[in-house]
Design a protein around this motif. Structure first.
Motif, PDB file in Angstrom:
ATOM      1  N   PRO A   1       0.821  -1.218   0.000  1.00  8.41           N
ATOM      2  CA  PRO A   1       0.000   0.000   0.000  1.00  8.41           C
ATOM      3  C   PRO A   1       0.853   1.265   0.000  1.00  8.41           C
ATOM      4  O   PRO A   1       2.024   1.257   0.396  1.00  8.41           O
ATOM      5  CB  PRO A   1      -0.802  -0.121   1.303  1.00  8.41           C
ATOM      6  CG  PRO A   1      -0.819  -1.575   1.612  1.00  8.41           C
ATOM      7  CD  PRO A   1       0.511  -2.098   1.141  1.00  8.41           C
TER       8      PRO A   1
ATOM      9  N   LYS B   1       1.722   6.126   4.418  1.00  2.00           N
ATOM     10  CA  LYS B   1       0.962   7.237   4.985  1.00  2.00           C
ATOM     11  C   LYS B   1       1.918   8.289   5.559  1.00  2.00           C
ATOM     12  O   LYS B   1       3.056   7.981   5.895  1.00  2.00           O
ATOM     13  CB  LYS B   1       0.057   6.743   6.115  1.00  2.00           C
ATOM     14  CG  LYS B   1      -0.887   5.611   5.765  1.00  2.00           C
ATOM     15  CD  LYS B   1      -1.668   5.196   7.005  1.00  2.00           C
ATOM     16  CE  LYS B   1      -2.615   4.031   6.729  1.00  2.00           C
ATOM     17  NZ  LYS B   1      -1.876   2.765   6.484  1.00  2.00           N
TER      18      LYS B   1
ATOM     19  N   GLY C   1      -7.813   7.494   4.390  1.00  6.86           N
ATOM     20  CA  GLY C   1      -7.952   6.814   3.108  1.00  6.86           C
ATOM     21  C   GLY C   1      -7.609   7.682   1.920  1.00  6.86           C
ATOM     22  O   GLY C   1      -7.260   8.856   2.033  1.00  6.86           O
TER      23      GLY C   1
ATOM     24  N   GLN D   1      -7.290  -0.666  -0.474  1.00  7.20           N
ATOM     25  CA  GLN D   1      -7.024   0.718  -0.064  1.00  7.20           C
ATOM     26  C   GLN D   1      -8.267   1.581  -0.230  1.00  7.20           C
ATOM     27  O   GLN D   1      -8.597   2.401   0.628  1.00  7.20           O
ATOM     28  CB  GLN D   1      -5.891   1.329  -0.896  1.00  7.20           C
ATOM     29  CG  GLN D   1      -4.511   0.862  -0.545  1.00  7.20           C
ATOM     30  CD  GLN D   1      -3.429   1.680  -1.225  1.00  7.20           C
ATOM     31  OE1 GLN D   1      -2.469   2.087  -0.594  1.00  7.20           O
ATOM     32  NE2 GLN D   1      -3.546   1.909  -2.526  1.00  7.20           N
TER      33      GLN D   1
ATOM     34  N   SER E   1     -11.487   3.143   2.851  1.00  6.61           N
ATOM     35  CA  SER E   1     -11.699   4.582   3.032  1.00  6.61           C
ATOM     36  C   SER E   1     -13.164   4.853   3.351  1.00  6.61           C
ATOM     37  O   SER E   1     -14.042   4.650   2.507  1.00  6.61           O
ATOM     38  CB  SER E   1     -11.295   5.336   1.752  1.00  6.61           C
ATOM     39  OG  SER E   1      -9.965   5.047   1.386  1.00  6.61           O
TER      40      SER E   1
END
Length: 455
Positions: free
Chosen positions: A308, A311, A319, A392, A396
């Motif tokens: 992924p 962040k 998300g 992913q 969200s």
């Protein structure tokens, strides 16, 4: 080019006037020949995605023997495709179906060179809309009105070289998940004496990735609920959340960890840097999963890892937004051509073709029926990387930040962001100063566009 598109559209609205489509469903004769043209961005004959489009078009023509579908693509630039379609429409020779990047949605509507697909769809076709997964329906506002149909849907993922991770003493089974972890991994990788490396990490110079990192922090790109509650009047690109992104990016560049091909929006060139062993980590679109897996093995001699998108920090869990493109039908054609174009758009995005498109590309499936069928046949168990962008998106929780921005002047605003990025990573400018200047340019672009379009 993206800056130029907005200026062309706005000029066209002023000079050439508006060309509204007249909505009515007219069944075309199954005997009279009908010819339509589909313009898309997959121009490379070596690209398996082009082969898939050709096969889908051939299957459609086999089921509709009176319809000829011409496929056209001479560039991989969304902006050039859109500009070309507009210019052709001005001359009365516009294509029937156009692949449109998600950021061009509002300007496509404002131009009125396109018809609402929903106004020409049959009840049977409309009944398939709820099957489109909720984040995509929300992103394209499909529960209210259907202009275009989502098709090539993607979001960013992280590609990495497991062998380089091992050489640096890192565990390739636990790739970095945050900005700080990326920096720490790059510390180790750049100290490992790997001869082929030019840098640790690369990604395309675009506004798209910063927009994803804003969404993860539950921050907006533009005001008025990201343009969903009213037309945007201000770009929020000098926010603390954006400065956090740009400060980290500058730190990577200053250390020599971040490198890029020298061009902006260069997805292919950046991918080749990674595949050729010049970087150990590459952030880019999930649309390239199939190509990255293939060419990393055949050209680079390694099996890439896929994870992924990292962040900003562990708490940035809001998300990401959908990305990619959709298919739209242009106005100015006969009823028979318009109806054939609408039918082709629904055929292109049907469950069977959605599954084939996903397998050939890495674009995630947009239909729940596709996801269910792929899961039942064991596709995701055998190909877990293809599930990453879908997970992913589905993770969200829908809100205004991860719904993405709706902006007629998106190309110019994103261009201002890119200019700011370059001034930071190439020019060494302070991120706060650079993004204040970028905001001024972006706000002016929004004001200019709104002054022409009106409310």
């Amino acid at each position: 080019m993206k800056k130029k598109v907005t200026l062309i559209i706005v000029a066209a609205l002023v000079v050439f006037g508006l060309i509204p489509g007249i909505a009515s469903r007219t069944a075309y004769s199954q005997d009279a020949p009908v010819e339509i043209t589909f313009v898309h961005i997959f121009s490379d004959e070596r690209d398996v995605r082009l082969e898939t489009i050709q096969q889908i078009a051939a299957n459609f023509m086999a089921e509709h023997p009176n319809v000829t579908v011409n496929l056209e693509s001479n560039t991989d630039s969304y902006a050039s495709i859109f500009e070309g379609a507009l210019r052709a429409a001005e001359q009365g020779t516009g294509p029937d179906v156009v692949q449109i990047e998600d950021t061009l949605r509002q300007i496509a509507i404002d131009s009125q060179y396109f018809v609402k697909i929903g106004d020409y769809a049959s009840e049977e076709q409309l009944a398939t809309i709820p099957d489109i997964i909720t984040p995509m329906r929300n992103y394209y506002n499909l529960d209210d009105e259907i202009w275009g149909l989502p098709w090539n849907a993607s979001n960013p993922v992280m590609y990495y070289n497991p062998a380089m991770f091992e050489a640096a003493g890192l565990d390739p089974n636990t790739p970095p998940q945050t900005f700080d972890e990326i920096t720490a991994a790059c510390d180790a990788i750049m100290s490992a004496g790997i001869e082929t490396l030019e840098g640790c990490i690369n990604w395309p110079i675009t506004s798209w990735l910063p927009e994803q990192w804003l969404s993860m922090q539950n921050a907006l790109f533009i005001n008025n609920d990201n343009g969903h509650s009213a037309r945007a009047t201000e770009a929020l690109i000098d926010s603390p959340e954006m400065l956090r992104i740009m400060t980290w990016w500058k730190d990577l560049a200053d250390k020599g960890y971040f490198v890029y091909s020298g061009s902006t929006e260069a997805y292919t060139s950046e991918g080749l840097l990674f595949i050729s062993g010049k970087t150990a980590i590459h952030l880019s679109t999930s649309a390239g999963i199939s190509n990255v897996l293939n060419y990393s093995q055949t050209l680079g001699g390694f099996d890439p890892g896929i994870a992924p998108l990292p962040k900003p920090d562990a708490d940035a869990t809001n998300g990401i937004t959908p990305g990619g493109g959709s298919v739209w039908v242009m106005a100015g054609h006969s009823d028979a051509q318009t109806q054939a174009a609408v039918d082709f758009a629904f055929y292109l995005t049907s469950t069977e073709n959605d599954m084939a498109w996903h397998k050939a590309s890495g674009y995630f499936p947009i239909r729940q029926s596709s996801i269910d069928a792929l899961t039942a046949e064991g596709w995701f168990d055998e190909n877990p990387a293809y599930r990453i962008p879908l997970d992913q998106l589905l993770a969200s929780e829908p809100d205004t930040a991860n719904a993405g921005s709706v902006l007629g002047s998106a190309a110019q605003v994103r261009g201002a962001v890119v200019d700011g990025i370059l001034s930071i990573i190439d020019g060494g400018q302070d991120p706060a100063e650079a993004m204040i200047a970028a905001k001024q340019r972006a706000d002016q672009a929004i004001a200019d566009y709104n002054s022409v379009i009106g409310d």
